[in-house]
Design a protein around this motif. Structure first.
Motif, PDB file in Angstrom:
ATOM      1  N   VAL A  23      -6.394  12.348   2.923  1.00  0.00           N
ATOM      2  CA  VAL A  23      -6.071  12.903   1.606  1.00  0.00           C
ATOM      3  C   VAL A  23      -5.311  11.886   0.770  1.00  0.00           C
ATOM      4  O   VAL A  23      -5.588  11.703  -0.426  1.00  0.00           O
ATOM      5  CB  VAL A  23      -5.251  14.201   1.756  1.00  0.00           C
ATOM      6  CG1 VAL A  23      -4.678  14.638   0.404  1.00  0.00           C
ATOM      7  CG2 VAL A  23      -6.117  15.320   2.322  1.00  0.00           C
ATOM      8  N   GLN A  24      -4.355  11.193   1.385  1.00  0.00           N
ATOM      9  CA  GLN A  24      -3.611  10.166   0.650  1.00  0.00           C
ATOM     10  C   GLN A  24      -4.542   9.064   0.170  1.00  0.00           C
ATOM     11  O   GLN A  24      -4.462   8.624  -0.983  1.00  0.00           O
ATOM     12  CB  GLN A  24      -2.522   9.572   1.542  1.00  0.00           C
ATOM     13  CG  GLN A  24      -1.404  10.538   1.878  1.00  0.00           C
ATOM     14  CD  GLN A  24      -0.366   9.886   2.762  1.00  0.00           C
ATOM     15  OE1 GLN A  24       0.268   8.912   2.377  1.00  0.00           O
ATOM     16  NE2 GLN A  24      -0.199  10.404   3.965  1.00  0.00           N
ATOM     17  N   PRO A  59       0.818  -1.215   0.000  1.00  0.00           N
ATOM     18  CA  PRO A  59       0.000   0.000   0.000  1.00  0.00           C
ATOM     19  C   PRO A  59       0.848   1.259   0.000  1.00  0.00           C
ATOM     20  O   PRO A  59       1.938   1.301   0.563  1.00  0.00           O
ATOM     21  CB  PRO A  59      -0.815  -0.129   1.299  1.00  0.00           C
ATOM     22  CG  PRO A  59      -0.725  -1.565   1.682  1.00  0.00           C
ATOM     23  CD  PRO A  59       0.590  -2.055   1.167  1.00  0.00           C
ATOM     24  N   ASP A  60       0.313   2.312  -0.641  1.00  0.00           N
ATOM     25  CA  ASP A  60       1.009   3.591  -0.648  1.00  0.00           C
ATOM     26  C   ASP A  60       1.007   4.222   0.736  1.00  0.00           C
ATOM     27  O   ASP A  60       1.937   4.929   1.105  1.00  0.00           O
ATOM     28  CB  ASP A  60       0.356   4.545  -1.644  1.00  0.00           C
ATOM     29  CG  ASP A  60       0.625   4.132  -3.080  1.00  0.00           C
ATOM     30  OD1 ASP A  60      -0.204   4.443  -3.933  1.00  0.00           O
ATOM     31  OD2 ASP A  60       1.659   3.502  -3.325  1.00  0.00           O
ATOM     32  N   VAL A  61      -0.064   3.988   1.509  1.00  0.00           N
ATOM     33  CA  VAL A  61      -0.162   4.554   2.848  1.00  0.00           C
ATOM     34  C   VAL A  61       0.524   3.601   3.820  1.00  0.00           C
ATOM     35  O   VAL A  61       0.056   2.494   4.062  1.00  0.00           O
ATOM     36  CB  VAL A  61      -1.626   4.775   3.265  1.00  0.00           C
ATOM     37  CG1 VAL A  61      -1.693   5.313   4.686  1.00  0.00           C
ATOM     38  CG2 VAL A  61      -2.302   5.743   2.301  1.00  0.00           C
ATOM     39  N   ASN A  62       1.638   3.992   4.360  1.00  0.00           N
ATOM     40  CA  ASN A  62       2.404   3.179   5.288  1.00  0.00           C
ATOM     41  C   ASN A  62       2.503   3.950   6.595  1.00  0.00           C
ATOM     42  O   ASN A  62       3.215   4.941   6.682  1.00  0.00           O
ATOM     43  CB  ASN A  62       3.796   2.882   4.712  1.00  0.00           C
ATOM     44  CG  ASN A  62       4.559   1.872   5.543  1.00  0.00           C
ATOM     45  OD1 ASN A  62       4.444   1.852   6.774  1.00  0.00           O
ATOM     46  ND2 ASN A  62       5.350   1.044   4.888  1.00  0.00           N
ATOM     47  N   GLY A  90       3.711  22.128   0.036  1.00  0.00           N
ATOM     48  CA  GLY A  90       2.791  22.691  -0.932  1.00  0.00           C
ATOM     49  C   GLY A  90       2.027  21.668  -1.735  1.00  0.00           C
ATOM     50  O   GLY A  90       1.202  22.019  -2.574  1.00  0.00           O
ATOM     51  N   THR A  91       2.275  20.363  -1.517  1.00  0.00           N
ATOM     52  CA  THR A  91       1.582  19.301  -2.250  1.00  0.00           C
ATOM     53  C   THR A  91       0.838  18.436  -1.235  1.00  0.00           C
ATOM     54  O   THR A  91       1.458  17.704  -0.469  1.00  0.00           O
ATOM     55  CB  THR A  91       2.569  18.429  -3.037  1.00  0.00           C
ATOM     56  OG1 THR A  91       3.357  19.267  -3.881  1.00  0.00           O
ATOM     57  CG2 THR A  91       1.836  17.409  -3.889  1.00  0.00           C
ATOM     58  N   PHE A  92      -0.492  18.549  -1.221  1.00  0.00           N
ATOM     59  CA  PHE A  92      -1.262  17.846  -0.204  1.00  0.00           C
ATOM     60  C   PHE A  92      -1.046  16.336  -0.269  1.00  0.00           C
ATOM     61  O   PHE A  92      -0.940  15.669   0.759  1.00  0.00           O
ATOM     62  CB  PHE A  92      -2.752  18.163  -0.350  1.00  0.00           C
ATOM     63  CG  PHE A  92      -3.127  19.501   0.202  1.00  0.00           C
ATOM     64  CD1 PHE A  92      -3.017  19.769   1.554  1.00  0.00           C
ATOM     65  CD2 PHE A  92      -3.588  20.509  -0.630  1.00  0.00           C
ATOM     66  CE1 PHE A  92      -3.353  21.005   2.075  1.00  0.00           C
ATOM     67  CE2 PHE A  92      -3.924  21.744  -0.130  1.00  0.00           C
ATOM     68  CZ  PHE A  92      -3.811  21.999   1.228  1.00  0.00           C
ATOM     69  N   TYR A  93      -0.973  15.772  -1.482  1.00  0.00           N
ATOM     70  CA  TYR A  93      -0.809  14.331  -1.592  1.00  0.00           C
ATOM     71  C   TYR A  93       0.548  13.889  -1.067  1.00  0.00           C
ATOM     72  O   TYR A  93       0.699  12.764  -0.591  1.00  0.00           O
ATOM     73  CB  TYR A  93      -0.978  13.890  -3.051  1.00  0.00           C
ATOM     74  CG  TYR A  93      -0.807  12.406  -3.247  1.00  0.00           C
ATOM     75  CD1 TYR A  93      -1.634  11.510  -2.576  1.00  0.00           C
ATOM     76  CD2 TYR A  93       0.175  11.895  -4.080  1.00  0.00           C
ATOM     77  CE1 TYR A  93      -1.489  10.142  -2.740  1.00  0.00           C
ATOM     78  CE2 TYR A  93       0.329  10.537  -4.251  1.00  0.00           C
ATOM     79  CZ  TYR A  93      -0.502   9.665  -3.578  1.00  0.00           C
ATOM     80  OH  TYR A  93      -0.353   8.308  -3.740  1.00  0.00           O
TER      81      TYR A  93
END
Length: 332
Positions: free
Chosen positions: A292-293, A215-218, A228-231
């Motif tokens: 957000v992620q 998963p991208d969310v770790n 400046g980039t929420f993601y």
């Protein structure tokens, strides 16, 4: 009444030939509410000239719209917003401003503070916003204690032929976590020249990471955020290692970024320092950026699990965030 059509892949459509149907869906009712985002800090980033945050920490106010609306979201410049301390005293007020100081800006909704107040770690604050035609909203938070940082290091790879080219190395630093509380952190980095002026941004290079599968969310990985980039705002929790050191150690890259952002600079100054900024953030701020992620990771797929954005603004939408910042400067 609106109609919704679900188009199946060709193979599935062939298997279900003759079963196609049209379903009428009643649009959900929507009451416009205030939506805002603002980050209260202890002033370290502002005093340290961290312009690369852009608008990410500024106050922005808008009005929510229906999920079926197709027009672009427009901020509003007629809101009244004030920050109160735990005693109820107004410590900061805001005025509407243009987003671009060099031109007439059609993107309304950005606000600038008028008193220059900086948050005090450990204190509670309330943000109150009102505007014509919508209900007044209030959001509260306690600004976390300052993070405690250990020594940092940067081990360069082979030097680049020119300072303006990509330079690589391993950046390491540690946060000494407080065992008495649940804590959440963000980390950023930039490069300075010998006079302490901004030289360039630092980007995490994941090419040598062994945890890229999955998963991208770790939740347990300490990553460097991209301002400046929420993601790419990547918070970390001390869950499961409360009271232990949180260690960041990763390959990074940086290159010269002219202050003006454009032009030809054949003889850029040499980079002299990497400056790391670690922010202690409240739980609500951590939960918002995690949501957000997840939201972006759905890639707008209708088959993805629901990924609603978190909010800590009762009666409205958005985020009243906090960040207690500490800076660590590492000589190159």
């Amino acid at each position: 009444m609106k109609k919704s059509f679900l188009w199946l892949p060709l193979a599935a459509a062939g298997a279900l030939a003759g079963c196609e149907s049209v379903v009428s869906v009643e649009p959900p009712a929507h009451t416009p509410r205030l939506a805002l985002i603002y980050t209260l800090t202890n002033g370290v980033a502002q005093a340290g000239n961290w312009q690369f945050y852009g608008d990410a920490r500024d106050l922005y106010v808008s009005t929510s719209q229906s999920v079926l609306a197709t027009k672009n979201l427009t901020g509003r410049a007629d809101a009244t917003v004030e920050l109160r301390d735990d005693a109820g005293q107004v410590v900061e007020q805001f005025r509407a401003r243009n987003r671009n100081q060099y031109a007439n800006d059609t993107v309304r909704g950005y606000y600038a503070p008028t008193r220059g107040y900086v948050g005090q770690p450990g204190q509670r604050y309330t943000l109150r916003a009102s505007a014509p035609g919508v209900e007044t909203v209030e959001a509260a938070l306690a600004l976390p204690a300052l993070p405690v940082l250990g020594a940092g290091s940067f081990v360069p790879e082979a030097a680049a032929a020119s300072p303006s080219q990509n330079q690589f190395g391993r950046l390491s630093f540690a946060v000494f976590d407080d065992a008495a509380t649940a804590n959440y952190y963000l980390a950023y980095a930039r490069v300075l020249d010998a006079s302490g002026q901004p030289w360039g941004r630092v980007f995490q290079d994941n090419s040598d990471r062994d945890d890229q599968v999955g998963p991208d969310v770790n939740l347990n990985r300490f990553d460097l955020s991209d301002p400046g980039t929420f993601y790419q705002t990547l918070p970390v929790s001390d869950a499961g290692r409360n009271g232990q050191r949180l260690v960041y150690s990763s390959k990074v890259r940086f290159f010269y970024s002219p202050p003006s952002g454009y032009g030809n600079y054949p003889n850029p100054p040499a980079p002299a320092f990497i400056e790391v900024l670690v922010s202690g953030i409240p739980a609500d701020t951590y939960n918002y950026y995690q949501s957000v992620q997840r939201y972006y990771d759905t890639e707008q797929s209708i088959f993805a699990e629901p990924a609603p954005l978190r909010s800590n603004v009762p009666g409205g939408y958005g985020l009243f965030a906090g960040a207690s910042d500490v800076v660590l400067r590492i000589p190159l």
